[in-house]
Motif scaffolding. Structure first.
Motif, PDB file in Angstrom:
ATOM      1  N   HIS A 274       0.868  -1.169   0.000  1.00 53.59           N
ATOM      2  CA  HIS A 274       0.000   0.000   0.000  1.00 53.59           C
ATOM      3  C   HIS A 274       0.912   1.228   0.000  1.00 53.59           C
ATOM      4  O   HIS A 274       2.092   1.134   0.320  1.00 53.59           O
ATOM      5  CB  HIS A 274      -0.876   0.045   1.253  1.00 53.59           C
ATOM      6  CG  HIS A 274      -1.670  -1.203   1.499  1.00 53.59           C
ATOM      7  ND1 HIS A 274      -2.992  -1.331   1.165  1.00 53.59           N
ATOM      8  CD2 HIS A 274      -1.309  -2.385   2.066  1.00 53.59           C
ATOM      9  CE1 HIS A 274      -3.424  -2.534   1.510  1.00 53.59           C
ATOM     10  NE2 HIS A 274      -2.420  -3.195   2.064  1.00 53.59           N
ATOM     11  N   SER A 297      -5.485  -3.362  -1.125  1.00 51.89           N
ATOM     12  CA  SER A 297      -6.774  -2.667  -1.194  1.00 51.89           C
ATOM     13  C   SER A 297      -6.655  -1.249  -0.653  1.00 51.89           C
ATOM     14  O   SER A 297      -5.825  -0.965   0.208  1.00 51.89           O
ATOM     15  CB  SER A 297      -7.821  -3.431  -0.388  1.00 51.89           C
ATOM     16  OG  SER A 297      -7.470  -3.463   0.980  1.00 51.89           O
ATOM     17  N   SER A 299      -8.757   1.712   1.212  1.00 45.78           N
ATOM     18  CA  SER A 299      -9.946   2.230   1.886  1.00 45.78           C
ATOM     19  C   SER A 299      -9.899   3.749   2.000  1.00 45.78           C
ATOM     20  O   SER A 299     -10.845   4.367   2.485  1.00 45.78           O
ATOM     21  CB  SER A 299     -10.096   1.600   3.271  1.00 45.78           C
ATOM     22  OG  SER A 299      -8.930   1.783   4.050  1.00 45.78           O
ATOM     23  N   GLU A 300      -8.786   4.337   1.547  1.00 43.68           N
ATOM     24  CA  GLU A 300      -8.682   5.794   1.442  1.00 43.68           C
ATOM     25  C   GLU A 300      -7.693   6.114   0.334  1.00 43.68           C
ATOM     26  O   GLU A 300      -6.824   5.304   0.003  1.00 43.68           O
ATOM     27  CB  GLU A 300      -8.249   6.420   2.766  1.00 43.68           C
ATOM     28  CG  GLU A 300      -6.945   5.900   3.324  1.00 43.68           C
ATOM     29  CD  GLU A 300      -6.653   6.444   4.716  1.00 43.68           C
ATOM     30  OE1 GLU A 300      -7.391   7.321   5.182  1.00 43.68           O
ATOM     31  OE2 GLU A 300      -5.673   5.993   5.322  1.00 43.68           O
ATOM     32  N   SER A 303      -3.314   8.204   2.837  1.00 44.38           N
ATOM     33  CA  SER A 303      -3.365   8.140   4.291  1.00 44.38           C
ATOM     34  C   SER A 303      -2.815   9.409   4.909  1.00 44.38           C
ATOM     35  O   SER A 303      -1.774   9.932   4.484  1.00 44.38           O
ATOM     36  CB  SER A 303      -2.559   6.944   4.796  1.00 44.38           C
ATOM     37  OG  SER A 303      -3.182   5.731   4.469  1.00 44.38           O
ATOM     38  N   GLU A 309      -6.014   3.262   8.256  1.00 45.73           N
ATOM     39  CA  GLU A 309      -6.714   2.670   7.125  1.00 45.73           C
ATOM     40  C   GLU A 309      -5.709   2.179   6.068  1.00 45.73           C
ATOM     41  O   GLU A 309      -4.501   2.389   6.183  1.00 45.73           O
ATOM     42  CB  GLU A 309      -7.668   3.699   6.525  1.00 45.73           C
ATOM     43  CG  GLU A 309      -8.741   4.181   7.489  1.00 45.73           C
ATOM     44  CD  GLU A 309      -9.626   3.046   7.987  1.00 45.73           C
ATOM     45  OE1 GLU A 309     -10.001   2.188   7.156  1.00 45.73           O
ATOM     46  OE2 GLU A 309      -9.927   3.009   9.194  1.00 45.73           O
ATOM     47  N   HIS A 310      -6.235   1.544   5.026  1.00 45.79           N
ATOM     48  CA  HIS A 310      -5.404   1.020   3.952  1.00 45.79           C
ATOM     49  C   HIS A 310      -5.254   2.068   2.854  1.00 45.79           C
ATOM     50  O   HIS A 310      -6.236   2.442   2.209  1.00 45.79           O
ATOM     51  CB  HIS A 310      -6.016  -0.260   3.380  1.00 45.79           C
ATOM     52  CG  HIS A 310      -5.959  -1.419   4.313  1.00 45.79           C
ATOM     53  ND1 HIS A 310      -6.871  -1.609   5.337  1.00 45.79           N
ATOM     54  CD2 HIS A 310      -5.091  -2.468   4.386  1.00 45.79           C
ATOM     55  CE1 HIS A 310      -6.572  -2.718   5.988  1.00 45.79           C
ATOM     56  NE2 HIS A 310      -5.505  -3.260   5.441  1.00 45.79           N
ATOM     57  N   ASP A 311      -4.038   2.517   2.661  1.00 41.02           N
ATOM     58  CA  ASP A 311      -3.761   3.534   1.658  1.00 41.02           C
ATOM     59  C   ASP A 311      -3.759   2.907   0.264  1.00 41.02           C
ATOM     60  O   ASP A 311      -3.205   1.830   0.050  1.00 41.02           O
ATOM     61  CB  ASP A 311      -2.395   4.158   1.957  1.00 41.02           C
ATOM     62  CG  ASP A 311      -2.122   5.398   1.143  1.00 41.02           C
ATOM     63  OD1 ASP A 311      -3.053   5.908   0.500  1.00 41.02           O
ATOM     64  OD2 ASP A 311      -0.955   5.859   1.152  1.00 41.02           O
ATOM     65  N   ARG A 312      -4.359   3.594  -0.687  1.00 40.60           N
ATOM     66  CA  ARG A 312      -4.365   3.152  -2.076  1.00 40.60           C
ATOM     67  C   ARG A 312      -2.928   3.138  -2.629  1.00 40.60           C
ATOM     68  O   ARG A 312      -2.146   4.063  -2.391  1.00 40.60           O
ATOM     69  CB  ARG A 312      -5.215   4.111  -2.891  1.00 40.60           C
ATOM     70  CG  ARG A 312      -5.213   3.868  -4.394  1.00 40.60           C
ATOM     71  CD  ARG A 312      -5.982   4.959  -5.120  1.00 40.60           C
ATOM     72  NE  ARG A 312      -5.331   6.250  -5.030  1.00 40.60           N
ATOM     73  CZ  ARG A 312      -5.905   7.415  -5.337  1.00 40.60           C
ATOM     74  NH1 ARG A 312      -7.169   7.429  -5.734  1.00 40.60           N
ATOM     75  NH2 ARG A 312      -5.237   8.548  -5.257  1.00 40.60           N
ATOM     76  N   GLY A 335     -11.091  -2.746  -2.929  1.00 40.44           N
ATOM     77  CA  GLY A 335     -11.395  -1.669  -2.000  1.00 40.44           C
ATOM     78  C   GLY A 335     -12.037  -0.508  -2.735  1.00 40.44           C
ATOM     79  O   GLY A 335     -12.166  -0.495  -3.969  1.00 40.44           O
ATOM     80  N   THR A 336     -12.420   0.489  -1.984  1.00 39.11           N
ATOM     81  CA  THR A 336     -13.089   1.647  -2.577  1.00 39.11           C
ATOM     82  C   THR A 336     -12.166   2.418  -3.513  1.00 39.11           C
ATOM     83  O   THR A 336     -12.582   2.908  -4.560  1.00 39.11           O
ATOM     84  CB  THR A 336     -13.600   2.573  -1.462  1.00 39.11           C
ATOM     85  OG1 THR A 336     -14.467   1.836  -0.596  1.00 39.11           O
ATOM     86  CG2 THR A 336     -14.342   3.758  -2.039  1.00 39.11           C
TER      87      THR A 336
END
Length: 457
Positions: A274, A297, A299-300, A303, A309-312, A335-336
């Motif tokens: 990530h 994944s 989730s943001e 970061s 959270e999980h950084d793209r 993930g998003t």
């Protein structure tokens, strides 16, 4: 040995005569009790070597290291014979803040208390230790700059906590910690999280540069967490390590600009990342567990400095790796927030079925120069060739290029940071696709217990 110059007059001529005079270094001081060891450590001067005689010793209070050596003359505190002086009891060695240039060497550590190198205690070395402690929490924490941790074994743990944590003082990472030629064995914590072999930082430290180097370490049965090496800081190098018979991956969990290079990963292990601007290059992944290299994944999108959270993945490059598995050998967790502006280039990807690359819809990835064989590529048609790379297994069990391989001189694009292959040989001209450059003399093999730990060269 010191050289002294004497001036003499002989037959009216001025002569300078150099005479070598042997000056004996201070003899090793051998002690045979913990009280004598503490007394000797309290009086130690630069260059002193204090050796604890073979035997089993039980502590009731910490063995405190207070005195400092120098770069040219460190203080050495060692077992007289590696692994033959055992420290048991309630406590072990304790570095005072500001204690520097000390070598702690060769002890068998079986005490209850964990231990640390505190912030300010710089340039210390922990080497050839056999570490199997009885306490909860993290067995060894390196909070100081320029700590060297080498040729140790960390073994046999079932409780939560780490073998090794690299952290630093509040608000800063320890810098330039060097971890090499260690054996991390048998972490069998059965919980879902918190049993890493090494954790490099914390989520709240992710934006701090550590400039750590983790290299030539062997991990076996690293099963206490899905992350054998968990990186949560920036600007690190993770290279030339071997992980086998483990569920733990090399994971860039938080932080930016790290390099994962030339590692060998077998069985169920692999690499997941990530964060931003990483380089995943020249790795050899031979996995039976499916996924070999994972775009983590998101989730943001990005970061913040304290996010958990999980950084793209952004602008990460995965190039010149050899990945062998079944399907989904390159995988995107989804993930998003999907991978953005990343690169997958000049990798050899071999599977048995399904898509070799499985990235979620919406990912922005540049594909070029890859070879995909044994399954559907899962990439745009201009990003790969479906052709047998003609790998052959060498005497060490590694799949390498053979004469006539279509991977030879077939790399595309410019990736100068991949200029050394997994044999540590320099690539030349157009690079060969995959981790192996087809050159004479490539003799790299996976690390074994003969290469690491207290008794290794």
């Amino acid at each position: 040995m010191h050289k002294w110059s004497f001036v003499s007059v002989l037959s009216g001529l001025l002569l300078t005569v150099s005479v070598s005079v042997s000056v004996s270094a201070q003899a090793d001081q051998v002690v045979s009790s913990l009280s004598a060891l503490q007394t000797a450590m309290d009086k130690a001067n630069p260059g002193d070597r204090i050796l604890l005689a073979d035997g089993s010793y039980t502590t009731s209070s910490p063995l405190t290291i207070k005195r400092s050596g120098t770069a040219a003359a460190p203080i050495t505190i060692a077992a007289q014979h590696t692994g033959k002086a055992e420290i048991k009891g309630s406590s072990g060695f304790s570095f005072s803040g500001g204690t520097s240039w000390v070598v702690l060497q060769g002890f068998k550590l079986r005490h209850k208390a964990n231990f640390s190198v505190p912030a300010g205690a710089t340039h210390n070395r922990l080497t050839r230790l056999d570490i199997q402690l009885g306490g909860d929490g993290n067995w060894l924490t390196a909070n100081a700059d320029d700590t060297e941790i080498d040729h140790n074994v960390f073994q046999n743990r079932t409780a939560a906590g780490l073998f090794l944590q690299i952290l630093g003082p509040s608000g800063a990472m320890s810098k330039r910690v060097h971890v090499h030629h260690n054996y991390f064995y048998n972490h069998q914590f059965s919980g879902s999280n918190g049993g890493e072999s090494i954790r490099l930082g914390l989520s709240s430290y992710q934006k701090y540069s550590a400039n750590a180097v983790l290299e030539y370490n062997l991990f076996e049965k690293a099963d206490g967490d899905s992350e054998a090496i968990s990186v949560k800081s920036s600007d690190n190098i993770i290279r030339y390590n071997t992980i086998r018979n483990s569920r733990g991956f090399i994971v860039l969990r938080h932080g930016d600009r790290s390099v994962v290079e030339g590692n060998m990963l077998f069985d169920n292990s692999g690499i997941r990342f990530h964060g931003n601007d990483h380089k995943i290059i020249n790795n050899y992944v031979d996995t039976t567990g499916g996924r070999g290299i994972i775009f983590g994944s998101g989730s943001e999108a990005d970061s913040g400095p304290t996010s958990k959270e999980h950084d793209r993945p952004d602008r990460d490059v995965v190039a010149y790796n050899t990945v062998i598995g079944q399907k989904d050998v390159i995988h995107g967790d989804g993930g998003t927030f999907k991978p953005k502006d990343c690169v997958l280039a000049n990798n050899i990807l071999i599977g048995t079925s399904g898509n070799l690359v499985s990235m979620p819809s919406g990912s922005v990835v540049k594909y070029e120069g890859n070879i995909a064989w044994g399954g559907a590529a899962g990439m745009p048609s201009d990003g790969y060739k479906s052709v047998d790379p003609k790998l052959v297994k060498d005497a060490n069990g590694l799949w390498r290029l053979s004469p006539g391989s279509p991977a030879i001189d077939a790399g595309v694009g410019s990736y100068p940071y991949a200029a050394t292959d997994f044999d540590l040989q320099a690539r030349a001209g157009k690079y060969d696709i995959g981790a192996d450059e087809f050159l004479p003399g490539g003799a790299r093999k996976a690390l074994t217990t003969a290469d690491v730990g207290p008794l290794a060269p």
